[in-house]
Design a protein around this motif. Structure first.
Motif, PDB file in Angstrom:
ATOM      1  N   GLU A   1       0.835  -1.205   0.000  1.00 26.41           N
ATOM      2  CA  GLU A   1       0.000   0.000   0.000  1.00 26.41           C
ATOM      3  C   GLU A   1       0.870   1.255   0.000  1.00 26.41           C
ATOM      4  O   GLU A   1       0.653   2.183  -0.782  1.00 26.41           O
TER       5      GLU A   1
ATOM      6  N   VAL B   1       1.221   4.331  -2.845  1.00 26.50           N
ATOM      7  CA  VAL B   1       1.010   5.752  -2.567  1.00 26.50           C
ATOM      8  C   VAL B   1       2.223   6.555  -3.026  1.00 26.50           C
ATOM      9  O   VAL B   1       2.093   7.625  -3.641  1.00 26.50           O
TER      10      VAL B   1
ATOM     11  N   GLN C   1       2.393   9.414  -5.890  1.00 25.95           N
ATOM     12  CA  GLN C   1       2.959  10.724  -5.599  1.00 25.95           C
ATOM     13  C   GLN C   1       3.957  11.126  -6.678  1.00 25.95           C
ATOM     14  O   GLN C   1       3.935  12.251  -7.187  1.00 25.95           O
TER      15      GLN C   1
ATOM     16  N   ILE D   1      -6.110   9.363  -4.816  1.00 27.22           N
ATOM     17  CA  ILE D   1      -5.912   7.972  -4.417  1.00 27.22           C
ATOM     18  C   ILE D   1      -7.130   7.525  -3.629  1.00 27.22           C
ATOM     19  O   ILE D   1      -7.626   8.240  -2.755  1.00 27.22           O
TER      20      ILE D   1
ATOM     21  N   VAL E   1      -8.474   4.212  -1.277  1.00 31.08           N
ATOM     22  CA  VAL E   1      -8.106   2.991  -0.555  1.00 31.08           C
ATOM     23  C   VAL E   1      -9.403   2.265  -0.210  1.00 31.08           C
ATOM     24  O   VAL E   1     -10.223   2.787   0.558  1.00 31.08           O
TER      25      VAL E   1
ATOM     26  N   LEU F   1       0.140   4.767   6.898  1.00 29.40           N
ATOM     27  CA  LEU F   1      -0.606   5.055   5.675  1.00 29.40           C
ATOM     28  C   LEU F   1      -1.323   6.391   5.786  1.00 29.40           C
ATOM     29  O   LEU F   1      -1.350   7.177   4.823  1.00 29.40           O
TER      30      LEU F   1
ATOM     31  N   LEU G   1      -0.848   9.614   3.295  1.00 34.23           N
ATOM     32  CA  LEU G   1      -1.957  10.266   2.597  1.00 34.23           C
ATOM     33  C   LEU G   1      -2.031  11.752   2.932  1.00 34.23           C
ATOM     34  O   LEU G   1      -2.390  12.566   2.080  1.00 34.23           O
TER      35      LEU G   1
ATOM     36  N   TYR H   1       0.537  13.287   0.790  1.00 32.03           N
ATOM     37  CA  TYR H   1       0.039  13.301  -0.586  1.00 32.03           C
ATOM     38  C   TYR H   1      -0.958  14.443  -0.792  1.00 32.03           C
ATOM     39  O   TYR H   1      -0.884  15.190  -1.776  1.00 32.03           O
TER      40      TYR H   1
ATOM     41  N   ALA I   1      -7.741  12.267  -1.695  1.00 36.19           N
ATOM     42  CA  ALA I   1      -7.720  10.912  -1.148  1.00 36.19           C
ATOM     43  C   ALA I   1      -9.033  10.616  -0.454  1.00 36.19           C
ATOM     44  O   ALA I   1      -9.641  11.504   0.156  1.00 36.19           O
TER      45      ALA I   1
END
Length: 351
Positions: free
Chosen positions: A110, A114, A118, A125, A127, A141, A145, A148, A155
């Motif tokens: 995962e 990501v 990026q 993104i 999930v 994670l 995010l 990101y 996200a």
């Protein structure tokens, strides 16, 4: 504080907004907007702190591509493939192309995806899938995010609201509680459960709702009849084999058997359980009733038809895509989705 030491995080903290909001207010974004009052608050905070924006960050935020990244646990599972179809359809309407990663529930994969999204400056993104009870992995994670989003990406998630992003939250407990009530109303009293992996939060929520409802109805599930297993078709098959080998699931006219219904926390496990029962010469539902959760599309080819909880999986894919592409919000938006109990031939009324 001098401008040499001021960071974007300092500005976000001063303005009382998320890091992602601060980034979009200052650096701009190719696809995300910030409400005027929030932008003014951020710019005022930046002026007070004498913050100088990073030219590279501004360029990256404004240079997002038409890619949308989708992370699922197992694309071979119809649950995820149907969500993916909803994501793909919504992305196409927005002029985007989906890049898919099937991670087999591996947190490292995962994170790697990501990072890839990026580098490729993907627009957003998503999930999809329940989280594990792993605080370190979930926090890592979530942090990735946040980073990101701070650079202009969007996200969102499907599952538990643990990642600090907009989330479509499946109401697992209330759905399985209602399933338990309806099966109890059909005359079932002696249940076993195929409970999935021990630390899988979706599996835990689904079993917890089912068990709690039965306890309230005076038909508690015996802990010895709860079988942990993989969240897969083979996991359900092997778990049912265990129950049959122990003699608690068998022919209905055998007085030594103690189970008249088995609940599997997802449909692919329930399908595996049905196959194991047939392989042992048992009849579903005459000898044992079986129920699942999700109402995956492949159930239309299963005999007997499977009692389950229906989720609007393609719609969920569209919902989470809209969240991922929506303007930023100060706090994560949570969209609850209820399941609908669908009673079918695998759990007929019991005399």
């Amino acid at each position: 504080m001098t401008d040499m030491t001021v960071t974007l995080s300092d500005v976000a903290r001063e303005a009382g907004v998320s890091l992602a909001t601060a980034s979009r207010a200052i650096n701009g974004s190719a696809n995300r907007t910030v409400r005027p009052e929030l932008r003014e608050r951020v710019l005022a905070a930046a002026a007070r702190l004498r913050y100088s924006p990073d030219a590279n960050a501004q360029a990256m935020a404004r240079g997002r591509t038409t890619a949308l990244g989708l992370i699922v646990h197992d694309i071979a599972d119809p649950y995820f493939s149907t969500i993916a179809s909803g994501v793909t359809a919504a992305a196409e309407r927005a002029g985007l192309v989906v890049t898919l990663a099937s991670t087999d529930r591996d947190p490292d994969r995962e994170m790697a995806f990501v990072e890839l999204m990026q580098r490729q400056r993907a627009r957003a993104i998503i999930v999809a899938g329940g989280r594990y009870d792993d605080e370190a992995a979930n926090a890592a994670l979530a942090e990735a995010l946040v980073e990101y989003r701070s650079r202009g990406g969007g996200a969102a998630a499907v599952g538990q609201p643990l990642l600090g992003v907009d989330t479509v939250v499946i109401e697992n407990r209330s759905a399985t509680a209602e399933l338990a009530r309806q099966l109890h109303g059909r005359g079932y009293r002696r249940f076993a459960a195929l409970a999935g992996p021990a630390h899988h939060l979706t599996a835990h929520e689904r079993f917890d709702g089912f068990r709690g409802s039965l306890a309230e109805l005076g038909a508690p599930v015996d802990p010895d009849l709860v079988v942990p297993c993989a969240f897969t078709r083979d996991g359900g098959y092997e778990a049912m084999e265990q129950l049959i080998a122990r003699g608690v699931v068998g022919r209905r006219d055998d007085p030594s058997t103690s189970v008249d219904a088995v609940f599997a926390v997802n449909d692919v496990m329930a399908v595996g359980a049905m196959a194991a029962a047939r392989a042992a010469g048992l009849d579903v539902p005459a000898d044992v009733a079986i129920a699942g959760f999700d109402d995956i599309i492949t159930l239309r080819d299963i005999t007997p038809s499977l009692t389950t909880i229906r989720l609007p999986l393609a719609d969920i894919g569209a919902m989470v895509t809209e969240l991922a592409l929506a303007p930023d919000n100060e706090s994560p938006r949570l969209v609850p989705v209820d399941g609908e109990v669908i009673l079918r031939d695998s759990t007929p009324p019991r005399s």
